[in-house]
Design a protein around this motif. Structure first.
Motif, PDB file in Angstrom:
ATOM      1  N   ASP A 312       0.829  -1.199   0.000  1.00  0.00           N
ATOM      2  CA  ASP A 312       0.000   0.000   0.000  1.00  0.00           C
ATOM      3  C   ASP A 312       0.865   1.251   0.000  1.00  0.00           C
ATOM      4  O   ASP A 312       0.592   2.214  -0.731  1.00  0.00           O
ATOM      5  CB  ASP A 312      -0.917  -0.015   1.223  1.00  0.00           C
ATOM      6  CG  ASP A 312      -1.880   1.156   1.235  1.00  0.00           C
ATOM      7  OD1 ASP A 312      -2.542   1.384   0.206  1.00  0.00           O
ATOM      8  OD2 ASP A 312      -1.971   1.846   2.263  1.00  0.00           O
ATOM      9  N   TYR A 571      -4.531   4.710  -7.779  1.00  0.00           N
ATOM     10  CA  TYR A 571      -4.752   4.584  -6.339  1.00  0.00           C
ATOM     11  C   TYR A 571      -6.119   5.125  -5.898  1.00  0.00           C
ATOM     12  O   TYR A 571      -6.737   4.547  -4.988  1.00  0.00           O
ATOM     13  CB  TYR A 571      -3.644   5.273  -5.546  1.00  0.00           C
ATOM     14  CG  TYR A 571      -3.647   4.846  -4.101  1.00  0.00           C
ATOM     15  CD1 TYR A 571      -2.962   3.703  -3.698  1.00  0.00           C
ATOM     16  CD2 TYR A 571      -4.370   5.548  -3.137  1.00  0.00           C
ATOM     17  CE1 TYR A 571      -3.004   3.280  -2.373  1.00  0.00           C
ATOM     18  CE2 TYR A 571      -4.416   5.132  -1.822  1.00  0.00           C
ATOM     19  CZ  TYR A 571      -3.732   3.993  -1.444  1.00  0.00           C
ATOM     20  OH  TYR A 571      -3.772   3.561  -0.136  1.00  0.00           O
ATOM     21  N   CYS A 620      -2.443  12.128  -5.109  1.00  0.00           N
ATOM     22  CA  CYS A 620      -2.831  11.429  -6.339  1.00  0.00           C
ATOM     23  C   CYS A 620      -2.905  12.377  -7.527  1.00  0.00           C
ATOM     24  O   CYS A 620      -2.560  11.990  -8.659  1.00  0.00           O
ATOM     25  CB  CYS A 620      -4.175  10.725  -6.135  1.00  0.00           C
ATOM     26  SG  CYS A 620      -4.094   9.338  -4.970  1.00  0.00           S
TER      27      CYS A 620
END
Length: 803
Positions: A312, A571, A620
């Motif tokens: 992760d 993501y 992101c």
């Protein structure tokens, strides 16, 4: 100390806690003047030497991080009270730069002298000092807060006893000295990664050490190796991830298939490009009396990648997969992205399924989400499906699912009708694809067309993304939305001027809707300049971002929209899967009379808090822009490499943009841009009309504007700078002798220039005189070579869906 609202947090971290940073900042904000360390300590009622030493260290750390300024009076002040601005340095190849503030605001100008000590990408503290001669707000760089994270890649040179690196990124114009013993086997001409040992000053160049030798510039794949480092793209897996992957099998275990709906009987199919390896999504639809039922099955990445795991953490750092023309840098290791998570045909796979009902009018009327196990019946390719829908197919796998594909086709037509009714903007721009030979060199650049199969999958994904956003909103939870704001006032005004020049108008007044843009696109169909108008429309749009604030998607004309359909490569989609999994579990628990007391579940669910999403949205959005910039740089490199074999060749082109120093012409069929410099035009004074986006000759009334068709000859290609120079064929004979190809640039590096002039050791920026064009006044055409400029070639991307 008891007044410190963060005292409990500090007490957990330190045995003898000192006031928190927030408490110290609040204290200074309450004062009318800066305070020295003794005044701060007394005000905070510090009692022992250990706390005083802790305060000293904390103040120094706050100074280092830009939260405080240590003044000449040896006091601590707040940056905002001293007009200090924290931001990132954006370098320019001509030696000056700009500061991009952390807070929203316009970029600020940095002079050449000030930039001599800093690199592109540095985080700094700056102070406004007025305006320069062109009226731009200028800043003085006060302090380096954080050096650039990305490595510096450059070409290794030697001259006499001096060795140095010339950075490949032209936003770093300073050369870097490599001292004796720090070359680590590099040879002249090698592309190397250098680590800075001593930063530059106004009097000395930076010093560094070669830490990696990548090889010669013309080596296959070198353009990607350089981009990976220039943009600090993570591309290697650490040992923690290897250990985690070893615990996973090669196939889905029977245990993992438990507690899921079994949909293996449904004939799901995947439809992707021929070069795809990671299959995120599979689809299946059934016709119903009043519409359709659509199943969109998405790879259940959250089952394998748990929040907080090593996988992760790496996925967050990468943010997304990066699709270069000849290579993919995946967000997840291949064992997952191309293996366990990929919805391959004829094997069982775990999926998060969105089951929807669509009305005959193409409206989303109902949806539900649940974990399932599926079995894809066929791996299909866009071109294959498009042909089968119109002509049929003899392929056995395709024949078996063809009736279901026709159902999907009918559903798509209804979804398109609904899309048109709500006024979503439908762009039909053409992309390009590189065709490589066995040596990984470009053999051809060809258009990549979109057919109906592309659009079927795109519409299915859009409606699933809408359902996911509505599902989260219905449950009053938080997630990252895909937000697309309306165009800014400035961009809107410029676009209106452009279309008005072409005899068109954009409706909607000061606040046009997506429907107004769609109506304009409908009117330009069949026009010779339709593609150019679409490109200009795209340029006028805001950039889509990820945000926890649901501000809607302007381009798609949707009130809420979130990315759900590609968790293998994005993501934000993985984040949304975790949120949906948690909400599904919570709903099931409530029905069973139980309660979920934690914000996570063992099967991969997690309920994000708004503070986490704010930070994640910024991360992101940043990694997405980084990937776009890296792939654009690689495409520009490859196009320049391809055009080296075409120096002297003539092409038909269209003027794609106009500046005060010339115009960029886009080669028809190749989507490659090059600069026709104003100095290469017919002898005249040329004035730049920014409103009409055109160059106008003052005496001969020649004009060049966006959309004009011109014939050009390739005059020069500079691979280092990714620059292509063109001349109009009317002037080609006069310019042909000046054409050249270069792998080392058309200007000498600053250290080389100093060595020749005997100025070695002086500031590189002060010894280089670089020419830059301004937007003021007119420009006299001359017989000097055209000024090189960065090729603004269009992207060549994979066919992945990126709404």
């Amino acid at each position: 100390m008891s007044k410190d609202p963060h005292f409990d947090r500090e007490q957990q971290k330190y045995q003898n806690p000192i006031p928190s940073r927030e408490f110290i900042l609040d204290l200074l904000r309450s004062q009318s003047a800066p305070m020295n360390r003794e005044q701060i300590g007394i005000s905070l009622a510090l009692t022992d030497e250990e706390q005083w030493e802790g305060l000293r260290r904390r103040l120094r750390a706050m100074e280092r991080d830009g939260q405080l300024i240590f003044t000449r009076a040896k006091s601590y002040a707040l940056p905002e009270r001293m007009d200090m601005i924290i931001g990132t340095v954006l370098g320019h190849k001509d030696g000056f730069g700009f500061l991009r503030p952390e807070e929203d605001g316009q970029d600020l100008f940095i002079s050449n002298r000030c930039m001599a000590k800093y690199f592109h990408g540095d985080k700094v503290m700056a102070q406004p000092i007025g305006h320069d001669k062109r009226g731009r707000q200028e800043v003085r760089l006060v302090r380096l807060l954080e050096p650039r994270k990305a490595a510096i890649v450059g070409r290794y040179h030697t001259q006499g006893s001096i060795a140095f690196i010339t950075p490949q990124d032209k936003r770093i114009p300073q050369d870097i000295i490599i001292e004796k013993g720090a070359a680590n086997g590099a040879n002249p001409g090698d592309i190397c990664v250098v680590e800075i040992r001593e930063r530059p000053t106004h009097f000395m160049a930076a010093k560094g050490e070669v830490v990696e030798v990548l090889g010669q510039q013309n080596a296959p794949g070198m353009e990607i190796d350089i981009a990976l480092r220039n943009f600090d793209l993570p591309h290697q897996w650490n040992t923690r991830i290897d250990r985690q992957l070893r615990k996973l099998g090669d196939e889905v275990s029977e245990t993992d298939k438990g507690n899921r709906q079994d949909l293996r009987h449904l004939p799901f199919v995947t439809i992707d490009g021929s070069d795809a390896r990671d299959f995120d999504d599979a689809v299946y639809a059934e016709k119903k009396r009043s519409g359709w039922r659509l199943w969109v099955a998405i790879a259940d990445v959250s089952h394998y990648v748990k929040k907080g795991s090593a996988l992760d953490e790496e996925a967050i750092a990468r943010g997304n997969s990066v699709y270069f023309p000849s290579q993919v840098i995946p967000m997840l290791p291949e064992k997952l992205s191309n293996g366990l998570c990929s919805l391959k045909p004829k094997v069982d796979r775990l999926a998060m399924v969105c089951e929807m009902t669509i009305t005959a009018q193409g409206k989303l009327s109902g949806f539900k989400f649940y974990p399932a196990v599926i079995h894809s019946h066929a791996r299909l390719i866009y071109e294959q499906v498009a042909q089968a829908l119109t002509e049929g197919s003899t392929n056995q796998d395709l024949q078996a699912v063809l009736p279901h594909l026709h159902v999907l086709q009918d559903l798509y037509l209804a979804l398109v009708t609904a899309r048109e009714e709500r006024g979503a903007i439908a762009f039909e721009t053409e992309e390009t694809q590189f065709i490589f030979n066995d040596e990984r060199k470009i053999e051809a650049i060809v258009p990549r067309s979109r057919n109906q199969a592309h659009k079927i999958i795109e519409e299915c994904m859009i409606v699933a993304n809408v359902a996911a956003a509505r599902f989260v909103k219905r449950h009053k939870a938080e997630t990252l939305y895909r937000v697309h704001q309306p165009p800014s006032e400035t961009k809107l005004s410029s676009f209106r001027e452009f279309v008005n020049e072409r005899g068109l108008n954009l409706g909607g007044g000061e606040e046009p809707t997506p429907a107004d843009y769609s109506e304009l696109l409908e009117r330009i169909k069949g026009r010779d300049d339709a593609e150019l108008i679409q490109i200009m429309l795209l340029r006028s749009m805001s950039q889509a971002i990820y945000s926890a604030d649901n501000d809607g998607h302007f381009g798609l004309a949707l009130e809420q929209y979130a990315h759900f359909t590609s968790p293998i490569r994005r993501y934000p989609d993985l984040q949304l899967h975790r949120t949906i999994r948690y909400l599904v579990n919570r709903e099931a628990a409530q029905k069973a009379g139980k309660a979920l007391t934690e914000n996570w579940t063992r099967d991969g669910g997690y309920l994000y808090q708004i503070e986490e999403l704010d930070e994640l949205g910024l991360q992101c959005s940043t990694t997405e822009r980084r990937a776009d910039d890296a792939t654009r740089e690689v495409s520009d490199w490859l196009k320049c490499e391809y055009m080296q074999a075409h120096i002297g060749d003539e092409f038909e082109a269209v003027i794609a943009s106009v500046t005060s120093f010339g115009f960029f012409a886009r080669l028809k069929g190749l989507f490659i841009d090059g600069l026709v410099h104003v100095s290469s035009l017919a002898n005249d004074y040329y004035r730049f009309d920014s409103g009409r986006q055109m160059l106008v000759g003052e005496s001969q009334a020649r004009s060049y504007r966006i959309g004009d068709t011109v014939s050009v000859k390739i005059a020069a290609v500079n691979l280092d700078d990714k620059q292509i120079d063109m001349v109009l064929t009317d002037n080609a004979k006069a310019k042909a002798s000046k054409g050249r190809t270069s792998n080392t640039g058309n200007k000498t590096g600053s250290i080389r220039a100093q060595l020749r002039k005997g100025n070695f050791g002086k500031s590189s920026s002060s010894t280089k005189k670089r020419r830059s064009s301004t937007g003021k006044g007119s420009y006299k055409s001359a017989s000097k070579p055209a000024k090189p400029s960065k090729s603004k070639s269009s992207k060549s991307k994979s066919s992945k869906r990126r709404k």
